[in-house]
Design an enzyme around this catalytic site. Structure first.
Site, short mmCIF file in Angstrom:
data_model
loop_
_atom_site.label_atom_id
_atom_site.label_comp_id
_atom_site.label_asym_id
_atom_site.label_seq_id
_atom_site.Cartn_x
_atom_site.Cartn_y
_atom_site.Cartn_z
N HIS A 1 0.21 7.42 -6.62
CA HIS A 1 0.13 6.55 -7.80
C HIS A 1 0.72 7.27 -9.03
O HIS A 1 1.50 6.70 -9.79
CB HIS A 1 -1.32 6.20 -8.10
CG HIS A 1 -1.94 5.21 -7.17
ND1 HIS A 1 -1.35 4.01 -6.85
CD2 HIS A 1 -3.12 5.23 -6.50
CE1 HIS A 1 -2.13 3.34 -6.03
NE2 HIS A 1 -3.21 4.05 -5.80
N HIS B 1 -3.29 10.07 -1.98
CA HIS B 1 -3.27 8.67 -2.40
C HIS B 1 -3.10 8.57 -3.92
O HIS B 1 -2.25 7.82 -4.43
CB HIS B 1 -4.58 8.02 -1.95
CG HIS B 1 -4.68 6.56 -2.24
ND1 HIS B 1 -4.81 5.62 -1.26
CD2 HIS B 1 -4.69 5.89 -3.41
CE1 HIS B 1 -4.89 4.41 -1.82
NE2 HIS B 1 -4.83 4.56 -3.12
N GLU B 2 -3.89 9.36 -4.65
CA GLU B 2 -3.84 9.32 -6.11
C GLU B 2 -2.55 9.93 -6.65
O GLU B 2 -1.98 9.44 -7.64
CB GLU B 2 -5.05 10.05 -6.69
CG GLU B 2 -6.39 9.43 -6.36
CD GLU B 2 -6.50 7.99 -6.82
OE1 GLU B 2 -5.87 7.66 -7.85
OE2 GLU B 2 -7.16 7.22 -6.16
#
Length: 430
Positions: free
Chosen positions: A71, A67-68
């Site tokens: 980003h 998820h990170e």
């Protein structure tokens, strides 16, 4: 949020673990191995439950990291520097240094995190179906099914329109495009985050008095984090707006007192420290090139008996670790790079690469205290957080998963929090 354990680099992005992430692992393993899995799949050896719980915990952390990373990768494609990713007690934090230049870029950076979680949910759901179809033990299928549900909750929670969650970033991008005012949009998103945080705190206390002690505690903890992160974001936004347009040359200390890298610590103390009472001494070589930075803190760490034989180059912060700027650079851009730097100082170099000035916390504080407040853009995007949702089987309302800057809520599979990104951190929240 600082890393305690480095995991190296993924795609050029430094990745690390804060020691507090072990709490997530313990909560998940205990909750799954001695709670969820034995109830859903009875009759198996205890070792099977523990192994499945360990694998689930590791895959959950891998999901937060993915998820990170999503980003971070999209941020870099849009020209935003990523200093690193840290997994910690409440989730994952992606530290972004820089700002998207348009609402569209802001939206893409924020939205890719939840999208990644949805894709992972689909992958885990497919794996659950596949292993079941080939006759694998139900526990294996159930493990992948659990991870699919957790990633769906992670995506849904992080889309709540409240900074520093990803949904708050999406709200900011939408309002920015509608109003044409980035600062106003950021403040609105931060205030929405504060309201949501207070709501979670109230809900947590309600659960506490209703007998759901641990679940209520974690909801209140996540709410407190959101309130603090959102407040910090709003304050940072207003400060950056006030400082917009100010150059480094207007703030820096000109012609700083310097020392030579071959000078001893004792020599520096006798020749400069006791006379000038400064806290920072840049090192320059015979040609005036910057070679390092020495602070009083570094001097004090040298034992008195060793100061006569210890050279400044041996204790100095390396040039690569000291933010550098030119006099004409924007102060707000330099502040983003100074945040989290080793000694909290920056050097100012001329066109020929020679040292011409120094920017210290005192310089910045003086500027903030004297500058006329005026709303301008761009402002510095506060760091956010990705929060993890509470366990799917929990009777309490769903909780979160810090992007980026910046944490995720209670750890799925148990009444405690999971992981995700803070303020003055990731960059945004996941």
């Amino acid at each position: 949020m600082r890393s305690s354990i480095s995991l190296g680099r993924v795609g050029g992005v430094p990745v690390g673990l804060n020691i507090s992430v072990l709490v997530i692992v313990v909560i998940l393993v205990v909750g799954l191995a001695f709670g969820r899995f034995p109830i859903a799949f009875p009759g198996l050896p205890a070792a099977a439950y523990v192994l499945a719980a360990l694998v689930s915990a590791l895959l959950f952390l891998a999901s937060l990291l993915a998820h990170e990373l999503a980003h971070a990768f999209v941020a870099r494609r849009h020209g935003v520097e990523v200093s690193g990713i840290t997994l910690w007690l409440l989730g994952g934090v992606a530290e972004l240094r820089g700002e998207p230049r348009s609402p569209g870029a802001d939206l893409k950076i924020a939205g890719v995190g939840p999208l990644t979680s949805v894709v992972l949910a689909g992958v885990f759901a497919l794996l659950s179906w596949a292993v079941s179809a080939v006759g694998a033990p139900p526990l294996v299928s159930g493990m992948f099914g659990y991870l699919a549900a957790v990633n769906v909750l992670l995506a849904v929670f992080n889309l709540v329109p409240a900074a520093p969650l990803d949904g708050g970033r999406v709200l900011r991008a939408f309002l920015w495009a509608r109003w044409g005012d980035r600062m106003r949009a950021a403040v609105a998103a931060a205030r929405a985050g504060r309201v949501f945080g207070y709501a979670l705190i109230a809900l947590g206390f309600l659960n506490l008095v209703s007998g759901l002690g641990l679940q209520g505690f974690w909801l209140a903890l996540i709410g407190l984090f959101l309130v603090n992160a959102a407040t910090a974001e709003e304050q940072q936004t207003q400060i950056d707006a006030a400082l917009h347009g100010i150059t480094v040359g207007e703030v820096m200390s000109h012609d700083p007192v310097v020392a030579h890298p071959d000078e001893t610590v004792a020599g520096l103390v006798d020749r400069l420290v006791l006379r000038h009472h400064l806290s920072t001494y840049p090192l320059v070589d015979d040609e005036g090139r910057f070679t390092g930075l020495v602070t009083l803190g570094r001097v004090r760490r040298v034992p008195p008996d060793d100061r006569a034989v210890t050279r400044l180059r041996d204790i100095a912060c390396r040039p690569a670790d000291v933010p550098a700027a030119h006099p004409g650079d924007q102060l707000t851009e330099l502040l983003q790079r100074m945040s989290g730097s080793t000694d909290g100082r920056a050097v100012v170099l001329g066109d020929d690469g020679r040292l011409v000035g120094l920017v210290t916390p005192t310089d910045i504080s003086r500027t903030i205290q004297t500058v006329d407040l005026r709303s301008r853009e761009p402002y510095r995007t506060p760091r956010g957080a990705d929060l993890a949702p509470p366990s799917p089987e929990s009777p309490a309302p769903r909780g979160p998963a810090p992007r980026g800057p910046a944490p995720r809520g209670p750890a799925p599979g148990s009444p405690a929090p999971g992981g995700a990104a803070p303020p003055a951190g990731r960059r945004d929240a996941a």
